[in-house]
Write an enzyme that holds these catalytic residues in place. Structure first.
Site, PDB file in Angstrom:
ATOM      1  N   ASP A  23      90.483  15.737 -43.691  1.00  0.00           N
ATOM      2  CA  ASP A  23      89.695  16.958 -43.884  1.00  0.00           C
ATOM      3  C   ASP A  23      89.985  17.968 -42.783  1.00  0.00           C
ATOM      4  OD1 ASP A  23      88.473  15.935 -46.132  1.00  0.00           O
ATOM      5  OD2 ASP A  23      86.633  15.337 -45.099  1.00  0.00           O
TER       6      ASP A  23
ATOM      7  N   GLU B 235      95.208  15.654 -49.292  1.00  0.00           N
ATOM      8  CA  GLU B 235      96.185  14.604 -49.589  1.00  0.00           C
ATOM      9  C   GLU B 235      97.494  14.827 -48.837  1.00  0.00           C
ATOM     10  OE1 GLU B 235      95.296  11.954 -51.033  1.00  0.00           O
ATOM     11  OE2 GLU B 235      93.341  12.720 -51.650  1.00  0.00           O
TER      12      GLU B 235
END
Length: 487
Positions: free
Chosen positions: A205, A137
């Site tokens: 990611d 995030e």
């Protein structure tokens, strides 16, 4: 002390925050993604992002089931800032929030604001797995994915983006209505948004796993956690909510696994704070908490020393939540004797004392705490103990200093309002309550309360000037927020 402040609200803000994202660039020697420029700057400046973030955070505080628990807030922000300190392209301050929700999810939005669902503690086997979600995030924020999504939508379907932002706010206040509106708004452009979102998820990611590794966490935790989510989706009729807002094709898992395998293997022990935070979250904010928590504590009791201590803490917490104060005190006592300065133990001991109307015992213990001057959790505990013990002036003295240094903490303003009310300081009570309303986005009510406070003090006094100046500040804030209230 948080037992007195706990709230139980129902709302959601999830799917809206992850719509329509576009893949940006990241200049890192270990990353092979192409540089796609900084075009988001043509749509939103960093200052505008922070202003929008401020607006949405206030709406979040006012509508969503935030867990405003000082201990958990301190833990997730400490963990989050450890990760942020190892991230690149950090352009805004970061703030981390916890929502009471049994669905696995997390989201990031404007201005460095990251929200975690409490269910993440249940599904994270270790601290590295929790950190992997947070690093992901954080990477959405540093890459300005939401700003880039706004630019793309303004270029291709401006009305869709405006409608989506409006639906975000509606979803905060009325989840079903908000999500229905969002679904209708996005129907015509959904496929393009999904493809952008998949690209952004993969980039978050890739960058997040680097942040994870640089921060001293196990990079394998990210693919391991993703694999857990996929397994749950395969064997369940309803996939985890996080997979609805964060697409996870097999290629994304394979890419994360490949990247982790290229990094140096690490053996990382979870901190004791992680286990204590998990025990607290499951014990106080999990709908099926009794049996689930008991099973976990039984498992921890056979584990390492940190797990054993967390298990004992969890047992004491369970007893306190069931109002079995003598049992809770007996269970907690060995832990507190071994670590008398531990904030987790001191907080629980305070709740036990106050539950048995022993405020003076809590006050004496907290006054002698080693970290009282530097630990906000202990300061709030002591103020609350003074308040419950019939010493509101002592509480107000602490809370006036506390709110000066922690202006965004609604716990401090709530306790200060209670203390001023007990002292019959009507204008100061109103002013403290006004700050709580302002933090929750209710600026009209905040201004009204401050106007009432101003009318109760001497005309032309310094105190009146302060109240009037604060009213002017809030009116200016209303003007800055006007574009968002019209969406």
């Amino acid at each position: 002390m948080f037992r007195q402040l706990k709230k139980n609200l129902v709302a959601t803000l999830i799917a809206a925050m992850t719509i329509g994202q576009v893949a940006p660039a990241f200049a890192d020697s270990a990353d092979t993604l192409p540089d796609m420029g900084t075009s988001a700057g043509s749509t939103l400046s960093i200052g505008q992002e922070m202003q929008m973030g401020d607006y949405y955070v206030r709406q979040l505080r006012g509508s969503a089931p935030l867990i405003n628990d000082p201990l958990l807030t301190q833990y997730i922000n400490s963990l989050g800032m450890r990760l942020v300190s190892h991230a690149n392209s950090v352009k805004t301050p970061f703030h981390f929030f916890l929502i009471n929700n049994d669905e696995i999810n997390a989201f990031a939005f404007f201005g460095g604001n990251v929200v975690l669902h409490s269910a993440l503690f249940r599904y994270s086997d270790n601290e590295s797995q929790l950190a992997s979600v947070m690093a992901h995030e954080i990477s959405h924020v540093t890459q300005r994915h939401l700003a880039r999504a706004m630019e793309d939508q303004q270029r291709n379907a401006p009305l869709t983006w405006v409608g989506a932002l409006g639906s975000i706010l509606l979803a905060m206040a009325s989840p079903q209505a908000g999500m229905a509106a969002l679904t209708g708004t996005l129907a015509g452009t959904r496929q393009g948004m999904i493809s952008f979102t998949q690209q952004n998820e993969q980039e978050a990611d890739r960058i997040g796993i680097q942040v994870l590794q640089r921060s001293g966490f196990d990079p394998q935790a990210m693919p391991t956690f993703l694999e857990k989510l996929l397994d749950q989706a395969r064997y369940s009729s309803r996939p985890p909510e996080i997979l609805l807002t964060h697409p996870l094709p097999e290629s994304r898992l394979a890419d994360a696994r490949n990247r982790a395998n290229q990094m140096r293997p690490m053996v990382v022990q979870s901190s004791e704070d992680f286990y204590l935070a998990k025990a607290r979250t499951l014990g106080m904010y999990n709908s099926g908490r009794n049996q689930l928590t008991s099973d976990l504590l039984d498992e921890w009791a056979k584990g390492n020393v940190r797990q054993q201590r967390a298990a004992q803490y969890g047992r004491a917490l369970q007893a306190m939540e069931a109002n079995k104060y003598d049992e809770a005190r007996k269970t907690l006592q060995p832990l507190l004797a071994a670590e008398p300065g531990n904030a987790w133990y001191l907080d629980l001991a305070t709740d036990i004392d106050l539950g048995q109307n022993k405020a003076n015992e809590a006050i004496n213990r907290l006054k002698n705490a080693r970290d009282l001057r530097t630990n906000p959790v202990l300061q709030l505990n002591l103020a609350n103990a003074y308040l419950q013990g019939g010493q509101p002036q002592e509480a107000a003295n602490i809370l006036n200093r506390y709110t000066f240094n922690n202006k965004d903490d609604s716990n401090g303003w709530d306790l200060l309002a209670q203390a001023e009310a007990a002292l019959n300081n009507r204008d100061q009570e109103l002013a403290a309550r006004a700050e709580g309303y302002a933090l929750a986005g209710r600026l009209d009510q905040a201004i009204s309360l401050l106007s009432s406070a101003s009318s109760q003090v001497k005309l032309g006094s310094l105190q009146q000037a302060r109240y009037d100046a604060r009213i002017d500040q809030l009116r200016q804030l209303q003007e800055r927020f006007k574009p968002y209230t019209k969406m």
